[in-house]
Design an enzyme around this catalytic site. Structure first.
Site, PDB file in Angstrom:
ATOM      1  NE  ARG A   8     -99.462  64.686 -45.669  1.00 56.60           N
ATOM      2  CZ  ARG A   8     -99.235  64.918 -46.962  1.00 56.60           C
ATOM      3  NH1 ARG A   8     -98.403  64.157 -47.642  1.00 56.60           N
ATOM      4  NH2 ARG A   8     -99.861  65.914 -47.571  1.00 56.60           N
ATOM      5  CG  ASP A  12     -90.808  65.895 -67.260  1.00 62.15           C
ATOM      6  OD1 ASP A  12     -91.240  66.077 -66.109  1.00 62.15           O
ATOM      7  OD2 ASP A  12     -91.353  65.160 -68.100  1.00 62.15           O
ATOM      8  CG  ASN A  18     -92.297  64.907 -63.005  1.00 66.98           C
ATOM      9  OD1 ASN A  18     -92.809  64.396 -63.996  1.00 66.98           O
ATOM     10  ND2 ASN A  18     -91.986  66.207 -62.946  1.00 66.98           N
ATOM     11  CD  GLU A  29     -97.682  67.258 -54.940  1.00 63.82           C
ATOM     12  OE1 GLU A  29     -97.870  68.443 -54.645  1.00 63.82           O
ATOM     13  OE2 GLU A  29     -96.869  66.923 -55.825  1.00 63.82           O
ATOM     14  NE  ARG A  52    -100.725  63.540 -66.288  1.00 61.82           N
ATOM     15  CZ  ARG A  52    -101.925  62.996 -66.542  1.00 61.82           C
ATOM     16  NH1 ARG A  52    -102.441  63.031 -67.747  1.00 61.82           N
ATOM     17  NH2 ARG A  52    -102.616  62.440 -65.560  1.00 61.82           N
ATOM     18  CG  ASP A  65     -92.597  65.817 -55.498  1.00 65.01           C
ATOM     19  OD1 ASP A  65     -93.112  66.579 -54.665  1.00 65.01           O
ATOM     20  OD2 ASP A  65     -91.975  66.223 -56.507  1.00 65.01           O
ATOM     21  CG  ASN A 108     -98.952  70.238 -48.607  1.00 61.02           C
ATOM     22  OD1 ASN A 108     -98.929  71.466 -48.632  1.00 61.02           O
ATOM     23  ND2 ASN A 108     -98.864  69.517 -49.693  1.00 61.02           N
ATOM     24  CG  HIS A 120     -96.336  67.682 -62.875  1.00 65.37           C
ATOM     25  ND1 HIS A 120     -96.748  68.737 -63.651  1.00 65.37           N
ATOM     26  CD2 HIS A 120     -96.655  68.016 -61.592  1.00 65.37           C
ATOM     27  CE1 HIS A 120     -97.269  69.683 -62.864  1.00 65.37           C
ATOM     28  NE2 HIS A 120     -97.226  69.262 -61.600  1.00 65.37           N
ATOM     29  NE  ARG A 162     -95.895  64.468 -51.083  1.00 65.20           N
ATOM     30  CZ  ARG A 162     -95.293  65.334 -51.907  1.00 65.20           C
ATOM     31  NH1 ARG A 162     -94.093  65.087 -52.402  1.00 65.20           N
ATOM     32  NH2 ARG A 162     -95.881  66.481 -52.222  1.00 65.20           N
TER      33      ARG A 162
HETATM   34  C1  ARE Z   1     -87.544  75.839 -57.036  1.00 67.26           C
HETATM   35  C2  ARE Z   1     -87.735  77.328 -57.160  1.00 67.26           C
HETATM   36  C3  ARE Z   1     -88.175  77.656 -58.582  1.00 67.26           C
HETATM   37  C4  ARE Z   1     -87.187  77.097 -59.582  1.00 67.26           C
HETATM   38  C5  ARE Z   1     -87.043  75.611 -59.369  1.00 67.26           C
HETATM   39  C6  ARE Z   1     -86.007  74.962 -60.279  1.00 67.26           C
HETATM   40  O1  ARE Z   1     -88.690  77.772 -56.225  1.00 67.26           O
HETATM   41  O2  ARE Z   1     -88.246  79.078 -58.704  1.00 67.26           O
HETATM   42  O3  ARE Z   1     -87.654  77.334 -60.905  1.00 67.26           O
HETATM   43  O4  ARE Z   1     -86.640  75.365 -58.019  1.00 67.26           O
HETATM   44  O5  ARE Z   1     -84.706  75.436 -59.980  1.00 67.26           O
HETATM   45  C7  ARE Z   1     -90.689  72.546 -54.426  1.00 67.26           C
HETATM   46  C8  ARE Z   1     -90.971  74.035 -54.335  1.00 67.26           C
HETATM   47  C9  ARE Z   1     -90.592  74.751 -55.611  1.00 67.26           C
HETATM   48  C10 ARE Z   1     -89.157  74.418 -55.987  1.00 67.26           C
HETATM   49  C11 ARE Z   1     -89.107  72.913 -56.195  1.00 67.26           C
HETATM   50  C12 ARE Z   1     -87.737  72.399 -56.643  1.00 67.26           C
HETATM   51  O6  ARE Z   1     -92.345  74.241 -54.065  1.00 67.26           O
HETATM   52  O7  ARE Z   1     -90.702  76.152 -55.381  1.00 67.26           O
HETATM   53  O8  ARE Z   1     -88.792  75.121 -57.167  1.00 67.26           O
HETATM   54  O9  ARE Z   1     -89.402  72.277 -54.942  1.00 67.26           O
HETATM   55  O10 ARE Z   1     -86.747  72.739 -55.732  1.00 67.26           O
HETATM   56  C13 ARE Z   1     -97.447  72.320 -58.708  1.00 67.26           C
HETATM   57  C14 ARE Z   1     -97.270  70.810 -58.850  1.00 67.26           C
HETATM   58  C15 ARE Z   1     -97.048  70.115 -57.530  1.00 67.26           C
HETATM   59  C16 ARE Z   1     -95.942  70.797 -56.716  1.00 67.26           C
HETATM   60  C17 ARE Z   1     -96.339  72.248 -56.543  1.00 67.26           C
HETATM   61  C18 ARE Z   1     -95.311  73.041 -55.740  1.00 67.26           C
HETATM   62  O11 ARE Z   1     -98.407  70.241 -59.510  1.00 67.26           O
HETATM   63  O12 ARE Z   1     -96.665  68.758 -57.804  1.00 67.26           O
HETATM   64  O13 ARE Z   1     -96.461  72.862 -57.848  1.00 67.26           O
HETATM   65  N1  ARE Z   1     -95.704  70.119 -55.435  1.00 67.26           N
HETATM   66  C19 ARE Z   1     -94.559  69.166 -55.280  1.00 67.26           C
HETATM   67  C20 ARE Z   1     -93.886  69.309 -53.935  1.00 67.26           C
HETATM   68  C21 ARE Z   1     -93.133  70.608 -53.878  1.00 67.26           C
HETATM   69  C22 ARE Z   1     -92.009  70.589 -54.912  1.00 67.26           C
HETATM   70  C23 ARE Z   1     -92.345  69.872 -56.139  1.00 67.26           C
HETATM   71  C24 ARE Z   1     -93.547  69.245 -56.333  1.00 67.26           C
HETATM   72  C25 ARE Z   1     -91.274  69.693 -57.140  1.00 67.26           C
HETATM   73  O14 ARE Z   1     -94.812  69.133 -52.899  1.00 67.26           O
HETATM   74  O15 ARE Z   1     -92.620  70.870 -52.595  1.00 67.26           O
HETATM   75  O16 ARE Z   1     -91.655  71.941 -55.264  1.00 67.26           O
HETATM   76  O17 ARE Z   1     -90.562  68.500 -56.765  1.00 67.26           O
HETATM   77  C26 ARE Z   1    -102.025  74.991 -59.107  1.00 67.26           C
HETATM   78  C27 ARE Z   1    -101.904  73.616 -59.790  1.00 67.26           C
HETATM   79  C28 ARE Z   1    -100.912  72.741 -59.057  1.00 67.26           C
HETATM   80  C29 ARE Z   1     -99.585  73.454 -58.904  1.00 67.26           C
HETATM   81  C30 ARE Z   1     -99.814  74.787 -58.169  1.00 67.26           C
HETATM   82  C31 ARE Z   1     -98.520  75.570 -58.000  1.00 67.26           C
HETATM   83  O18 ARE Z   1    -102.635  74.840 -57.828  1.00 67.26           O
HETATM   84  O19 ARE Z   1    -103.173  72.978 -59.785  1.00 67.26           O
HETATM   85  O20 ARE Z   1    -100.720  71.528 -59.780  1.00 67.26           O
HETATM   86  O21 ARE Z   1     -98.715  72.608 -58.119  1.00 67.26           O
HETATM   87  O22 ARE Z   1    -100.724  75.569 -58.913  1.00 67.26           O
HETATM   88  O23 ARE Z   1     -97.997  75.883 -59.238  1.00 67.26           O
HETATM   89 CA    CA Z   2     -93.285  64.689 -66.345  1.00 64.77          CA
END
Ligand code: ARE
Ligand code: CA
Length: 473
Positions: free
Chosen positions: A332, A166, A100, A233, A157, A196, A294, A200, A194
Site C-alpha cells: 500500500r 465500544d 469497533n 489493522e 477488546r 480499523d 500510514n 480491539h 481495511r
Molecule cells: C480522537 C482524539 C482523542 C479523543 C477521541 C475520542 O484524538 O483525544 O479521546 O477522539 O473523542 C484516530 C486518531 C485518534 C482519534 C480517533 C477518533 O488517531 O487520535 O481520537 O481517530 O477520532 C491504537 C489502536 C489503533 C489506532 C491507533 C491510533 O490500536 O487501532 O491507536 N489506529 C486506528 C486508526 C486511527 C483512529 C482509530 C484507530 C480509531 O488508524 O486513525 O484514531 O478509529 C501502541 C499500541 C497500538 C496503539 C498505539 C497508539 O503502539 O500497540 O495498538 O494504537 O500505541 O495508542
Molecule cells: Ca472493542
C-alpha cells in the site's frame, strides 16, 4: 479467501487519504488505471462527527454516527459513481471500515449526514444502536472503562479506545448491522475492507461478521464466488500479547514492523537484507499488507517513531521504491496532504469542507496535496511490481550504500544512496535490450548472453535503477 485481492493480478493499492469521491473517480480514470494500480483505500465513507471545536480534524472520520454514506468526501450518489468509474478502468475500491466503535463519549449530533445522536446515552438512532449494543461494563476490566493496559487482551477488546463507545461484537444484532453495512458497500461494487482498530475486536467476532458478507458483485465485474478482501489493522510490534497471527483466519494484517525495517534499512543499507524478519514475528508474505508509512504514524499517532514520510522526499522515495521492488507482502502506498499539526484536516478543512485536488501541468498535485503516488520513481516501480509478480528475490548484492537484486528472471532493481554507481552485475535476466524505467526509457540497458549487465545510477534525487521484462516505460 479473504486474503486475496481481486484486481487481475495488480499488486499495489494507494491510500488516497481524505480525497473526495469525485476526485478519486477522476484519478482512477486519468492516472491509476493506466498506471496499473490494483485499488484505492478510501477514507471512511460513513456518517461521522463534525467537530468545529477541534478545527474539523481528519480524525472526525474515525467516529461513526451512522452507516449512511454521507461524509466529508461526499454522499452515496458520489460514492457509487466513484466505485463504478474506478471499476470500469480496473481499479478497485477498499473501504476503511470503522466498526469497533461509534463516536467518542461527550459527542452529540448532528453528524455529517444530519443525523442526531448522543454518545453519553449510547444512542445512535441512525443505525439504530442503543445502550444494549455496546460492550457491557462488567466485561471491561479497567477501572475507568478506558483502555490503559495493552498487556491485557480483555481490556484491549472490551474497554473504550481513547473514549470511543465500544460496540458489543458478540451480539448478533451488532454483527448483523455491521454486515449489512458491508453488504451495502459490496452491492455498490467495492472489493474489500481495511478493518480499523481490529486489534480491539475479537477475531471470533470478526469471523462471524465476515461470515455474513456476500460474495463480491458480479455486476461490478468480479468473478462469481469471490470473497471480499479483508485486511485488519493490528499494530503488533512484538511487545504485546495480541499478535497479528491471531487474525490470519480472517484475512491479511497490517505489518507495522515493515515500515520500521525500511526506515532503518534506508539509514543503513546493510540492514536492507532483513526487512522481512520472521524471527520478530512478522506475518508471512501472503498474510501481510506492507507500507512505509500510514496516515497515523506519519503524524505521530498509532505506531509512530522511526518512520519515513514525504517530509524526507529522497529517503522516502528510496524506501517506497525498495519496498515495491521487494517480494514481501501486499503493498500500500500512502498519498498525503501537507500539514503543520497532527490534528489538521485536509486542504479546505478550515471551513469544514475538503478542497478539490488540482493536477499541475507536470503531473504533480497542487492545492496542498502531496500525491506521493505520482512521484516519478514510485509510479514507475508500481509497474515493475506488476511485471515481476510471482517471482522471488535473487542475485542479491549489497556493498556499502549500494544495493541491487533481481526478481527471478523478470526484473532487476538497484539503488545507490548517494546517486553514483557503476558496476557490472548478474541480473538473472534473459539477454536483450531493456528500457530503464526511472529514466522513462531515456536510458537503455543491455543484458548480455550470460545475464550480466552494466548497472549505472547517476541521479541524486531518484538514485534508483529498474528494468523488467515487458516494461516499456
Ligand atoms: C480522537 C482524539 C482523542 C479523543 C477521541 C475520542 O484524538 O483525544 O479521546 O477522539 O473523542 C484516530 C486518531 C485518534 C482519534 C480517533 C477518533 O488517531 O487520535 O481520537 O481517530 O477520532 C491504537 C489502536 C489503533 C489506532 C491507533 C491510533 O490500536 O487501532 O491507536 N489506529 C486506528 C486508526 C486511527 C483512529 C482509530 C484507530 C480509531 O488508524 O486513525 O484514531 O478509529 C501502541 C499500541 C497500538 C496503539 C498505539 C497508539 O503502539 O500497540 O495498538 O494504537 O500505541 O495508542
Ligand atoms: Ca472493542
Amino acid at each position: 479467501g479473504y486474503d486475496q485481492p481481486s484486481c487481475d493480478g495488480r499488486q499495489t493499492i494507494v491510500h488516497l487519504f481524505e480525497w473526495k469521491w469525485a476526485d478519486i473517480a477522476a484519478e482512477c480514470e486519468r492516472f491509476l488505471g493506466p498506471a496499473g494500480f490494483c485499488g484505492v483505500q478510501v477514507s471512511p465513507p460513513m456518517e461521522h462527527i463534525v467537530s468545529a471545536g477541534d478545527g474539523y480534524p481528519w480524525w472526525q472520520r474515525y467516529q461513526p454516527v451512522s452507516y449512511k454514506l454521507e461524509s466529508r468526501s461526499g454522499n452515496e450518489e458520489q460514492f457509487t459513481d466513484m466505485v463504478q468509474r474506478c471499476n470500469a478502468v480496473g481499479v478497485r475500491i477498499i473501504v476503511d471500515a470503522v466498526v469497533n466503535h461509534m463516536t467518542g463519549l461527550g459527542r452529540v449530533g448532528p453528524g455529517s449526514g444530519g443525523t442526531d445522536f448522543n454518545a453519553d446515552n449510547l444512542d445512535f438512532p441512525g443505525v439504530p444502536f442503543s445502550s444494549m449494543d455496546f460492550t457491557p461494563k462488567d466485561q471491561c476490566p479497567s477501572s475507568n472503562g478506558m483502555i490503559n493496559n495493552y498487556n491485557d487482551p480483555n481490556e484491549v477488546r472490551n474497554c473504550y479506545l481513547v473514549g470511543l463507545t465500544d460496540l458489543y461484537g458478540a451480539k448478533d444484532y451488532v454483527r448483523e448491522k455491521i454486515a449489512e453495512y458491508f453488504n451495502h458497500l459490496i452491492d455498490i461494487g467495492v472489493m474489500g475492507f481495511r478493518v480499523d482498530a481490529a486489534k480491539h475486536m475479537w477475531p471470533g467476532d470478526l469471523e462471524a461478521i465476515q461470515g455474513l458478507t456476500k460474495d463480491l458483485s458480479t455486476a461490478a465485474g468480479f468473478p462469481s464466488g469471490r470473497r471480499p478482501f479483508f485486511f485488519h489493522e493490528v499494530i503488533d510490534q512484538g511487545g504485546e500479547p495480541i499478535t497479528v497471527q491471531e487474525y490470519f483466519g480472517v484475512g491479511r494484517t497490517t505489518e507495522f514492523r515493515f515500515g520500521k525495517k525500511i526506515a532503518w534499512g534506508i539509514n543503513s543499507f546493510d540492514q536492507l537484507g532483513g526487512v522481512y524478519d520472521p524471527g520478530w514475528g512478522m506475518a508471512p508474505s501472503e498474510k501481510a499488507v506492507v507500507f512505509v508509512d500510514n496516515h497515523d504514524n506519519q503524524r505521530g499517532h498509532g505506531g509512530a517513531g522511526d518512520i519515513l514520510t514525504h517530509k524526507q522526499p529522497k529517503e522516502y522515495t528510496m524506501g517506497v521504491c525498495f519496498s515495491l521492488a521487494h517480494d514481501y507482502g501486499f503493498m500500500r502506498i500512502m498519498s498525503s496532504y501537507y500539514f503543520d499539526n497532527s490534528d489538521q484536516g485536509p486542504p479546505g478543512s478550515s471551513y469544514g469542507g475538503t478542497d478539490d485536488v488540482p493536477i499541475n501541468g507536470d503531473g504533480t498535485c497542487g492545492g496542498g496535496w502531496v500525491c506521493e503516488h505520482r512521484w516519478n520513481a514510485i509510479t514507475q516501480m508500481v509497474k515493475f511490481r506488476n511485471a515481476v509478480a510471482g517471482t522471488q528475490i535473487a542475485n542479491w548484492f549489497q556493498e556499502g550504500d549500494n544495493v541491487a537484486f533481481s526478481r527471478g528472471d523478470k526484473g532487476f532493481f538497484a539503488m545507490s544512496k548517494y546517486g553514483s554507481f557503476d558496476r557490472t552485475l548478474q541480473t538473472g535476466m534473459p539477454a536483450g535490450t531493456y528500457c530503464e524505467l526511472i529514466s522513462g526509457c531515456a536510458n537503455q540497458v543491455t543484458v548480455n548472453g550470460d545475464g550480466t549487465a552494466q548497472i549505472s545510477i547517476h541521479n541524486s534525487d531518484e538514485p534508483i535503477f529498474a528494468i523488467c521484462v515487458g516494461c516499456d516505460g
